[in-house]
Design a protein around this motif. Structure first.
Motif, PDB file in Angstrom:
ATOM      1  N   ARG A 134       0.830  -1.204   0.000  1.00 39.42           N
ATOM      2  CA  ARG A 134       0.000   0.000   0.000  1.00 39.42           C
ATOM      3  C   ARG A 134       0.868   1.259   0.000  1.00 39.42           C
ATOM      4  NH1 ARG A 134      -1.830   3.780   3.293  1.00 39.42           N
ATOM      5  NH2 ARG A 134      -0.645   2.974   5.062  1.00 39.42           N
ATOM      6  N   LEU A 135       1.886   1.292   0.853  1.00 36.69           N
ATOM      7  CA  LEU A 135       2.750   2.471   0.920  1.00 36.69           C
ATOM      8  C   LEU A 135       3.535   2.667  -0.373  1.00 36.69           C
ATOM      9  CD1 LEU A 135       4.120   2.148   4.571  1.00 36.69           C
ATOM     10  CD2 LEU A 135       2.489   3.836   3.710  1.00 36.69           C
ATOM     11  N   ALA A 136       3.918   1.573  -1.024  1.00 33.50           N
ATOM     12  CA  ALA A 136       4.700   1.672  -2.254  1.00 33.50           C
ATOM     13  C   ALA A 136       3.899   2.259  -3.409  1.00 33.50           C
ATOM     14  CB  ALA A 136       5.238   0.298  -2.650  1.00 33.50           C
ATOM     15  N   LEU A 137       2.583   2.342  -3.251  1.00 30.81           N
ATOM     16  CA  LEU A 137       1.762   2.988  -4.278  1.00 30.81           C
ATOM     17  C   LEU A 137       1.893   4.507  -4.225  1.00 30.81           C
ATOM     18  CD1 LEU A 137      -1.464   0.827  -3.848  1.00 30.81           C
ATOM     19  CD2 LEU A 137       0.244   0.626  -5.663  1.00 30.81           C
ATOM     20  N   PHE A 138       2.449   5.029  -3.128  1.00 23.80           N
ATOM     21  CA  PHE A 138       2.508   6.483  -2.940  1.00 23.80           C
ATOM     22  C   PHE A 138       3.922   7.009  -2.687  1.00 23.80           C
ATOM     23  CE2 PHE A 138      -1.652   5.008  -1.557  1.00 23.80           C
ATOM     24  CZ  PHE A 138      -2.497   5.809  -2.310  1.00 23.80           C
ATOM     25  N   PHE A 139       4.831   6.138  -2.214  1.00 25.54           N
ATOM     26  CA  PHE A 139       6.172   6.589  -1.848  1.00 25.54           C
ATOM     27  C   PHE A 139       7.225   5.734  -2.547  1.00 25.54           C
ATOM     28  CE2 PHE A 139       3.541   7.588   1.919  1.00 25.54           C
ATOM     29  CZ  PHE A 139       3.768   8.962   1.993  1.00 25.54           C
ATOM     30  N   PRO A 140       8.432   6.290  -2.754  1.00 22.71           N
ATOM     31  CA  PRO A 140       9.527   5.478  -3.286  1.00 22.71           C
ATOM     32  C   PRO A 140       9.925   4.403  -2.284  1.00 22.71           C
ATOM     33  CG  PRO A 140      10.342   7.613  -2.578  1.00 22.71           C
ATOM     34  CD  PRO A 140       8.842   7.687  -2.508  1.00 22.71           C
ATOM     35  N   ARG A 141      10.645   3.402  -2.763  1.00 20.35           N
ATOM     36  CA  ARG A 141      11.008   2.284  -1.894  1.00 20.35           C
ATOM     37  C   ARG A 141      11.821   2.749  -0.690  1.00 20.35           C
ATOM     38  NH1 ARG A 141      12.645  -2.692  -5.997  1.00 20.35           N
ATOM     39  NH2 ARG A 141      10.693  -2.693  -7.183  1.00 20.35           N
ATOM     40  N   SER A 142      12.719   3.697  -0.883  1.00 19.23           N
ATOM     41  CA  SER A 142      13.507   4.191   0.238  1.00 19.23           C
ATOM     42  C   SER A 142      12.608   4.827   1.292  1.00 19.23           C
ATOM     43  CB  SER A 142      14.551   5.197  -0.248  1.00 19.23           C
ATOM     44  OG  SER A 142      13.921   6.285  -0.924  1.00 19.23           O
ATOM     45  N   GLY A 143      11.556   5.519   0.850  1.00 22.89           N
ATOM     46  CA  GLY A 143      10.610   6.117   1.787  1.00 22.89           C
ATOM     47  C   GLY A 143       9.806   5.076   2.534  1.00 22.89           C
ATOM     48  N   VAL A 144       9.388   4.023   1.837  1.00 28.70           N
ATOM     49  CA  VAL A 144       8.662   2.937   2.492  1.00 28.70           C
ATOM     50  C   VAL A 144       9.539   2.276   3.541  1.00 28.70           C
ATOM     51  CG1 VAL A 144       7.503   0.726   2.138  1.00 28.70           C
ATOM     52  CG2 VAL A 144       7.233   2.548   0.445  1.00 28.70           C
ATOM     53  N   ALA A 145      10.808   2.066   3.199  1.00 24.57           N
ATOM     54  CA  ALA A 145      11.742   1.465   4.154  1.00 24.57           C
ATOM     55  C   ALA A 145      11.880   2.327   5.397  1.00 24.57           C
ATOM     56  CB  ALA A 145      13.101   1.258   3.483  1.00 24.57           C
ATOM     57  N   ALA A 146      11.965   3.652   5.215  1.00 23.20           N
ATOM     58  CA  ALA A 146      12.092   4.559   6.352  1.00 23.20           C
ATOM     59  C   ALA A 146      10.831   4.547   7.217  1.00 23.20           C
ATOM     60  CB  ALA A 146      12.382   5.973   5.859  1.00 23.20           C
ATOM     61  N   LEU A 147       9.668   4.503   6.589  1.00 22.85           N
ATOM     62  CA  LEU A 147       8.416   4.525   7.339  1.00 22.85           C
ATOM     63  C   LEU A 147       8.217   3.252   8.159  1.00 22.85           C
ATOM     64  CD1 LEU A 147       6.027   6.066   4.658  1.00 22.85           C
ATOM     65  CD2 LEU A 147       6.672   7.103   6.827  1.00 22.85           C
ATOM     66  N   LEU A 148       8.629   2.119   7.613  1.00 26.68           N
ATOM     67  CA  LEU A 148       8.384   0.838   8.273  1.00 26.68           C
ATOM     68  C   LEU A 148       9.578   0.338   9.074  1.00 26.68           C
ATOM     69  CD1 LEU A 148       6.405  -1.027   5.460  1.00 26.68           C
ATOM     70  CD2 LEU A 148       5.502   0.156   7.466  1.00 26.68           C
ATOM     71  N   GLY A 149      10.723   1.024   8.978  1.00 24.92           N
ATOM     72  CA  GLY A 149      11.894   0.594   9.722  1.00 24.92           C
ATOM     73  C   GLY A 149      12.489  -0.696   9.215  1.00 24.92           C
ATOM     74  N   ILE A 150      12.450  -0.904   7.903  1.00 23.55           N
ATOM     75  CA  ILE A 150      13.024  -2.097   7.294  1.00 23.55           C
ATOM     76  C   ILE A 150      13.971  -1.654   6.192  1.00 23.55           C
ATOM     77  CG2 ILE A 150      11.069  -3.602   7.849  1.00 23.55           C
ATOM     78  CD1 ILE A 150       9.940  -3.130   5.100  1.00 23.55           C
ATOM     79  N   SER A 151      14.714  -2.594   5.619  1.00 26.19           N
ATOM     80  CA  SER A 151      15.656  -2.252   4.565  1.00 26.19           C
ATOM     81  C   SER A 151      14.947  -2.155   3.223  1.00 26.19           C
ATOM     82  CB  SER A 151      16.765  -3.305   4.470  1.00 26.19           C
ATOM     83  OG  SER A 151      16.246  -4.526   3.949  1.00 26.19           O
ATOM     84  N   ARG A 152      15.596  -1.497   2.284  1.00 26.01           N
ATOM     85  CA  ARG A 152      15.023  -1.390   0.946  1.00 26.01           C
ATOM     86  C   ARG A 152      14.930  -2.766   0.287  1.00 26.01           C
ATOM     87  NH1 ARG A 152      16.358   3.020  -3.764  1.00 26.01           N
ATOM     88  NH2 ARG A 152      15.296   1.948  -5.443  1.00 26.01           N
TER      89      ARG A 152
END
Length: 529
Positions: free
Chosen positions: A332-350
């Motif tokens: 869901r987040l990847a539909l709106f943010f780049p992968r690096s942003g999704v990683a930052a939001l969820l605290g996981i690696s790219r």
């Protein structure tokens, strides 16, 4: 050496010391080397500052470190506070030792030279020790302050995320009784400020209250975009209007700044307000004053026929039910943010984000680089969120959490949907009317090239290079027309997913452009999730 404003330090001994203290008090992370060097010049002795474990933290170049083993018993008594000062000799070296600071274990200031210090020189050494202790205390206080500010920022981000999830009650619980005033507001606006990354903390701290919040506002460094400062401002008679005015003044003072402002929304609709502010910010960057409000339009999901759209959305999202909840949220987040942003939001690696997206792609039978497939998926999620109280026909939730005993279920066999499966029901013409309203700013004959470029851009999977090739123009021209389209449509087309998705919906329901059926993106497509 020069002063803070480019002037040389004062010539007098006391003035020079005060200058050094003031300079290093402003920058406690700079250490106390300047004060130690000053003492060395004034007394003509070698100086060292000895810390925990009799380790030399800093010293003048000529300090005789070989004397330290002989001084170990005295250093221990000074460090533990059993003595405040001592004078001794090690061979021909005359030594003066001063305990530094009130905290145990104490640092020890050691002065070594050929001659014994006079009473006045010993007093100067003692006073210098007190100054060094104060500078260390300032450094410690600065570290505590910075740590507090970082923790306050993390709490504000957590509150913002709870509001983005539409849960103000959870946000209240997270504050453990110290509820920020903003959470008492009925409606809010989101102001999204684009500024220099280093300015965000300065702006945030200038308006911070003793509790770490901002009165009936909340200012948050965006965890995805380094140049964004997110400001939630209460929209009621109790909210002071100053903050919005301050943000506009900042934009007026610097051409690097821009401000996007959402429409007012209930607190639980913070995510909607934030998305509006992102669109408004994109428009603001292309307007003379660099400030823009959101040009509102009814969301498409509210206009689609309820029963038919729910059935379509549940059918499209059904493969996600067997996947872990984190995979669904990552998608869901990847539909709106780049992968690096999704990683930052969820605290996981790219790389972990990529793995989750591959699992979703396999389950859905979709290529998530395809903007039309992503647009369909986004609309399906919006429909199910809007009607989340309505269960699907089989009575199950749209996305189920896997059993704890099986946290990583096998990837289900993909069922590739047909192009028609990606097309939502059109209803009684309201979707077509929505599309006509959305595209209306492009109907002026002067904007025909912009409209043609947008159509080709969507057909080319939002790839500027392929669009330029098909139009026989340059990428610079394509980019300029896209910026014009952002200003005309009031939507962000280049940084966020939802603006592109709206454009896809508009072309689909207007019947004059690409449909929501699947396309085949090139491997190097610009818009990867």
């Amino acid at each position: 050496m020069r002063g803070r404003h480019g002037t040389p330090p004062p010539a007098g001994r006391l003035d020079e010391l005060l200058y050094l203290v003031g300079r290093q008090a402003w920058r406690p992370d700079a250490g106390v080397e300047g004060v130690v060097d000053w003492l060395h010049r004034q007394l003509g002795t070698e100086v060292a500052l000895v810390g925990r474990g009799h380790t030399v933290e800093l010293s003048t170049p000529g300090f005789p470190r070989e004397i330290l083993p002989a001084l170990a018993p005295v250093l221990t008594r000074l460090a533990t506070g059993r003595m405040a000062a001592a004078a001794t000799e090690v061979g021909a070296v005359r030594v003066r030792l001063e305990g530094v600071g009130p905290d145990s274990p104490h640092r020890v200031l050691v002065l070594a030279g050929a001659d014994r210090l006079t009473g006045q020189q010993a007093a100067a050494a003692s006073h210098t020790g007190h100054i060094i202790a104060l500078l260390h205390r300032a450094r410690a206080a600065d570290a505590v302050f910075r740590d507090y500010q970082e923790k306050a920022h993390r709490i504000r981000v957590a509150l913002f995320m709870a509001l983005m999830a539409g849960d103000p009650v959870l946000a209240r619980r997270m504050t453990t009784g110290a509820v920020p005033e903003l959470l008492g507001a009925d409606r809010i606006r989101v102001h999204l400020l684009r500024c220099r990354p280093g300015e965000r903390d300065r702006i945030t701290q200038a308006h911070q209250d003793p509790a770490g919040y901002h009165g009936r506002a909340l200012m948050v460094r965006c965890p995805v975009y380094d140049e964004h400062l997110i400001c939630l401002v209460a929209e009621d008679e109790h909210a002071p209007p100053e903050l919005g005015g301050v943000l506009r003044e900042l934009v007026a003072e610097s051409e690097e700044y821009a401000l996007g402002v959402s429409s007012p929304h209930p607190l639980r609709a913070t995510a909607v307000a934030y998305e509006e502010a992102r669109h408004a910010l994109a428009v603001a960057g292309n307007t003379p004053g660099r400030v823009a409000g959101y040009r509102s339009q009814e969301p498409l999901e509210r206009l689609l026929p309820r029963a038919e759209s729910l059935a379509w959305a549940h059918a499209l999202l059904r493969p996600l039910r067997s996947l872990p909840e984190l995979t669904a949220e990552t998608t869901r987040l990847a539909l709106f943010f780049p992968r690096s942003g999704v990683a930052a939001l969820l605290g996981i690696s790219r790389n972990t984000v990529t793995a989750h997206l591959k699992r979703s792609e396999a389950a859905l039978g979709l290529d998530l680089r395809d903007i039309r497939a992503r647009a369909a998926l986004t609309l399906a999620l919006a429909v199910t969120t809007l009607h989340q109280d309505d269960a699907p026909a089989d009575g199950r939730a749209p996305v189920a959490v896997p059993s704890p005993a099986d946290p990583s279920p096998p990837v289900p066999s993909p069922t590739v949907p047909s192009p028609a499966a990606l097309e939502p029901p059109a209803g009684d013409g309201t979707a077509a009317a929505w599309a006509a309203e959305f595209l209306a700013p492009l109907r002026d004959p002067r904007h025909q090239r912009v409209r043609d470029t947008l159509r080709t851009w969507v057909e080319s999977n939002a790839d500027a290079r392929r669009t330029a090739q098909r139009l026989g123009s340059s990428r610079t021209t394509v980019a300029a027309r896209l910026r014009t389209a952002e200003r005309l449509l009031g939507r962000d087309l280049l940084a966020t997913g939802s603006g592109v998705h709206n454009l896809v919906y508009a072309f689909h329901f207007s019947g004059e452009g690409p449909r929501l059926g699947r396309c085949d993106p090139a491997p190097d497509a610009d818009r990867a999730p």
